[in-house]
Motif scaffolding. Structure first.
Motif, PDB file in Angstrom:
ATOM      1  N   CYS A  89       0.808  -1.234   0.000  1.00 40.79           N
ATOM      2  CA  CYS A  89       0.000   0.000   0.000  1.00 40.79           C
ATOM      3  C   CYS A  89       0.833   1.272   0.000  1.00 40.79           C
ATOM      4  O   CYS A  89       0.457   2.259   0.623  1.00 40.79           O
ATOM      5  CB  CYS A  89      -0.905   0.030   1.224  1.00 40.79           C
ATOM      6  SG  CYS A  89      -2.149  -1.234   1.259  1.00 40.79           S
TER       7      CYS A  89
ATOM      8  N   ASP B 145      -2.121  -2.181  -7.754  1.00 43.27           N
ATOM      9  CA  ASP B 145      -3.277  -2.825  -7.142  1.00 43.27           C
ATOM     10  C   ASP B 145      -2.839  -3.952  -6.206  1.00 43.27           C
ATOM     11  O   ASP B 145      -3.080  -5.135  -6.452  1.00 43.27           O
ATOM     12  CB  ASP B 145      -4.252  -3.338  -8.200  1.00 43.27           C
ATOM     13  CG  ASP B 145      -5.587  -3.769  -7.601  1.00 43.27           C
ATOM     14  OD1 ASP B 145      -5.761  -3.659  -6.368  1.00 43.27           O
ATOM     15  OD2 ASP B 145      -6.447  -4.232  -8.360  1.00 43.27           O
TER      16      ASP B 145
ATOM     17  N   LEU C 141      -3.989  -5.044  -3.578  1.00 46.55           N
ATOM     18  CA  LEU C 141      -5.039  -5.927  -3.082  1.00 46.55           C
ATOM     19  C   LEU C 141      -5.263  -7.112  -4.019  1.00 46.55           C
ATOM     20  O   LEU C 141      -5.560  -8.215  -3.578  1.00 46.55           O
ATOM     21  CB  LEU C 141      -6.339  -5.135  -2.909  1.00 46.55           C
ATOM     22  CG  LEU C 141      -7.467  -5.809  -2.133  1.00 46.55           C
ATOM     23  CD1 LEU C 141      -7.012  -6.250  -0.754  1.00 46.55           C
ATOM     24  CD2 LEU C 141      -8.654  -4.874  -2.030  1.00 46.55           C
TER      25      LEU C 141
ATOM     26  N   TRP D  79       0.719 -11.792  -2.242  1.00 47.07           N
ATOM     27  CA  TRP D  79       1.640 -11.279  -1.229  1.00 47.07           C
ATOM     28  C   TRP D  79       2.603 -12.388  -0.851  1.00 47.07           C
ATOM     29  O   TRP D  79       2.266 -13.567  -0.887  1.00 47.07           O
ATOM     30  CB  TRP D  79       0.881 -10.820   0.003  1.00 47.07           C
ATOM     31  CG  TRP D  79      -0.002  -9.634  -0.210  1.00 47.07           C
ATOM     32  CD1 TRP D  79      -0.176  -8.912  -1.354  1.00 47.07           C
ATOM     33  CD2 TRP D  79      -0.849  -9.030   0.769  1.00 47.07           C
ATOM     34  NE1 TRP D  79      -1.074  -7.891  -1.153  1.00 47.07           N
ATOM     35  CE2 TRP D  79      -1.502  -7.939   0.152  1.00 47.07           C
ATOM     36  CE3 TRP D  79      -1.118  -9.290   2.103  1.00 47.07           C
ATOM     37  CZ2 TRP D  79      -2.408  -7.121   0.834  1.00 47.07           C
ATOM     38  CZ3 TRP D  79      -2.015  -8.483   2.777  1.00 47.07           C
ATOM     39  CH2 TRP D  79      -2.640  -7.407   2.151  1.00 47.07           C
TER      40      TRP D  79
ATOM     41  N   LEU E  82       1.373  -3.582   6.475  1.00 48.77           N
ATOM     42  CA  LEU E  82       0.132  -3.119   5.873  1.00 48.77           C
ATOM     43  C   LEU E  82      -0.407  -1.911   6.630  1.00 48.77           C
ATOM     44  O   LEU E  82      -0.803  -2.025   7.789  1.00 48.77           O
ATOM     45  CB  LEU E  82      -0.912  -4.239   5.887  1.00 48.77           C
ATOM     46  CG  LEU E  82      -2.277  -3.874   5.299  1.00 48.77           C
ATOM     47  CD1 LEU E  82      -2.176  -3.618   3.796  1.00 48.77           C
ATOM     48  CD2 LEU E  82      -3.295  -4.958   5.603  1.00 48.77           C
TER      49      LEU E  82
ATOM     50  N   PRO F 178      -3.256   0.117   5.364  1.00 56.98           N
ATOM     51  CA  PRO F 178      -4.178   0.183   4.227  1.00 56.98           C
ATOM     52  C   PRO F 178      -4.896   1.520   4.114  1.00 56.98           C
ATOM     53  O   PRO F 178      -4.945   2.287   5.075  1.00 56.98           O
ATOM     54  CB  PRO F 178      -5.177  -0.926   4.539  1.00 56.98           C
ATOM     55  CG  PRO F 178      -5.240  -0.937   6.031  1.00 56.98           C
ATOM     56  CD  PRO F 178      -3.820  -0.652   6.481  1.00 56.98           C
TER      57      PRO F 178
ATOM     58  N   GLN G 212     -11.030  -0.452   5.215  1.00 56.38           N
ATOM     59  CA  GLN G 212      -9.905  -1.302   5.602  1.00 56.38           C
ATOM     60  C   GLN G 212     -10.214  -2.787   5.483  1.00 56.38           C
ATOM     61  O   GLN G 212      -9.313  -3.608   5.451  1.00 56.38           O
ATOM     62  CB  GLN G 212      -9.512  -1.006   7.059  1.00 56.38           C
ATOM     63  CG  GLN G 212      -9.121   0.430   7.292  1.00 56.38           C
ATOM     64  CD  GLN G 212      -8.976   0.726   8.758  1.00 56.38           C
ATOM     65  OE1 GLN G 212      -7.894   0.557   9.306  1.00 56.38           O
ATOM     66  NE2 GLN G 212     -10.043   1.148   9.403  1.00 56.38           N
TER      67      GLN G 212
ATOM     68  N   PRO H 248     -11.358  -5.111   3.147  1.00 55.45           N
ATOM     69  CA  PRO H 248     -10.777  -6.048   2.175  1.00 55.45           C
ATOM     70  C   PRO H 248      -9.275  -6.268   2.404  1.00 55.45           C
ATOM     71  O   PRO H 248      -8.782  -7.383   2.245  1.00 55.45           O
ATOM     72  CB  PRO H 248     -11.030  -5.393   0.816  1.00 55.45           C
ATOM     73  CG  PRO H 248     -11.937  -4.250   1.049  1.00 55.45           C
ATOM     74  CD  PRO H 248     -11.977  -3.961   2.509  1.00 55.45           C
ATOM     75  N   TRP H 249      -8.581  -5.204   2.783  1.00 52.16           N
ATOM     76  CA  TRP H 249      -7.140  -5.316   3.055  1.00 52.16           C
ATOM     77  C   TRP H 249      -6.889  -6.167   4.292  1.00 52.16           C
ATOM     78  O   TRP H 249      -6.010  -7.034   4.286  1.00 52.16           O
ATOM     79  CB  TRP H 249      -6.537  -3.933   3.238  1.00 52.16           C
ATOM     80  CG  TRP H 249      -6.566  -3.095   2.016  1.00 52.16           C
ATOM     81  CD1 TRP H 249      -7.523  -2.186   1.650  1.00 52.16           C
ATOM     82  CD2 TRP H 249      -5.602  -3.101   0.961  1.00 52.16           C
ATOM     83  NE1 TRP H 249      -7.209  -1.624   0.448  1.00 52.16           N
ATOM     84  CE2 TRP H 249      -6.024  -2.162   0.003  1.00 52.16           C
ATOM     85  CE3 TRP H 249      -4.408  -3.793   0.747  1.00 52.16           C
ATOM     86  CZ2 TRP H 249      -5.313  -1.903  -1.157  1.00 52.16           C
ATOM     87  CZ3 TRP H 249      -3.692  -3.532  -0.410  1.00 52.16           C
ATOM     88  CH2 TRP H 249      -4.149  -2.613  -1.340  1.00 52.16           C
TER      89      TRP H 249
ATOM     90  N   SER I 259      -8.859  -8.410   5.614  1.00 51.37           N
ATOM     91  CA  SER I 259      -9.214  -9.808   5.328  1.00 51.37           C
ATOM     92  C   SER I 259      -8.066 -10.530   4.620  1.00 51.37           C
ATOM     93  O   SER I 259      -7.711 -11.656   4.981  1.00 51.37           O
ATOM     94  CB  SER I 259     -10.470  -9.877   4.467  1.00 51.37           C
ATOM     95  OG  SER I 259     -11.576  -9.400   5.165  1.00 51.37           O
ATOM     96  N   LYS I 260      -7.478  -9.871   3.633  1.00 40.10           N
ATOM     97  CA  LYS I 260      -6.364 -10.492   2.911  1.00 40.10           C
ATOM     98  C   LYS I 260      -5.157 -10.661   3.832  1.00 40.10           C
ATOM     99  O   LYS I 260      -4.475 -11.688   3.801  1.00 40.10           O
ATOM    100  CB  LYS I 260      -5.988  -9.668   1.673  1.00 40.10           C
ATOM    101  CG  LYS I 260      -4.886 -10.320   0.859  1.00 40.10           C
ATOM    102  CD  LYS I 260      -4.725  -9.717  -0.504  1.00 40.10           C
ATOM    103  CE  LYS I 260      -3.659 -10.487  -1.278  1.00 40.10           C
ATOM    104  NZ  LYS I 260      -3.634 -10.117  -2.681  1.00 40.10           N
TER     105      LYS I 260
ATOM    106  N   HIS J 117      -3.278 -14.087   4.722  1.00 44.94           N
ATOM    107  CA  HIS J 117      -1.842 -14.216   4.448  1.00 44.94           C
ATOM    108  C   HIS J 117      -1.113 -14.751   5.687  1.00 44.94           C
ATOM    109  O   HIS J 117      -0.241 -15.608   5.576  1.00 44.94           O
ATOM    110  CB  HIS J 117      -1.277 -12.865   4.007  1.00 44.94           C
ATOM    111  CG  HIS J 117       0.195 -12.894   3.763  1.00 44.94           C
ATOM    112  ND1 HIS J 117       0.755 -13.571   2.702  1.00 44.94           N
ATOM    113  CD2 HIS J 117       1.229 -12.338   4.454  1.00 44.94           C
ATOM    114  CE1 HIS J 117       2.073 -13.438   2.744  1.00 44.94           C
ATOM    115  NE2 HIS J 117       2.384 -12.694   3.794  1.00 44.94           N
TER     116      HIS J 117
END
Length: 166
Positions: A33, A55, A57, A61, A67, A69, A77, A79-80, A82-83, A87
């Motif tokens: 980010c 991008d 997102l 990763w 992060l 975000p 925040q 979607p970031w 959650s990923k 991870h």
């Protein structure tokens, strides 16, 4: 990079202050980010970064992730975060909005959490410091390296959710 309350400055771009990274003592493998511009005052110690045009997102990763975000918009925040949780390796800086549904649904799922002492004064793209923001932050940890760094950094109140869940 993080998009914080527009009322605290002319820009939504606010960078993590270097004292957080000094306390953590880590070099990250990836920051997905980073801002497109103003990186002269960005202090994220990382080997690789992605900007909005990359991008982050949508990209895969790898390794230890830092992060911060985009905070913009309601639940921006999520979607970031959650990923990041999927991870499972790194530190995420998010708003400490402890009464928000997304915080209960996502943030408390992190293995560890650190609430820094006092309000974090973020760095503007021109290098100046912002005033005290309207909300605090929390650093969320996933994975052994991140969790150990948060536990020893001395930046604030550390919570080990793995012990609470046990």
């Amino acid at each position: 990079m993080g998009e914080h309350e527009p009322c605290v400055g002319a820009s939504d771009e606010w960078f993590t202050p270097p004292e957080i990274f000094a306390g953590l003592g880590l070099t990250f493998d990836l920051d997905p980010c980073q801002p497109e511009e103003g990186r002269a005052f960005l202090s994220v110690p990382c080997r690789r970064f992605m900007t909005a045009s990359d991008d982050g997102l949508a990209q895969p990763w790898h390794g230890l992730v830092w992060l911060n975000p985009p905070f913009g918009g309601r639940n921006g925040q999520v979607p970031w975060l959650s990923k990041f949780l999927r991870h499972g390796n790194g530190i995420a800086l998010v708003a400490a909005r402890t009464s928000a549904g997304w915080f209960h649904d996502h943030a408390i799922s992190a293995e560890t959490a650190l609430f820094p002492r006092g309000k974090t004064k973020f760095v503007r793209p021109d290098g100046t410091r912002g005033e005290s923001p309207g909300t605090g932050i929390v650093l969320l940890g996933m994975g052994t390296v991140a969790n150990e760094a948060l536990s020893r950094c001395g930046l604030g109140w550390f919570i080990d959710n793995r012990r609470i869940a046990a």
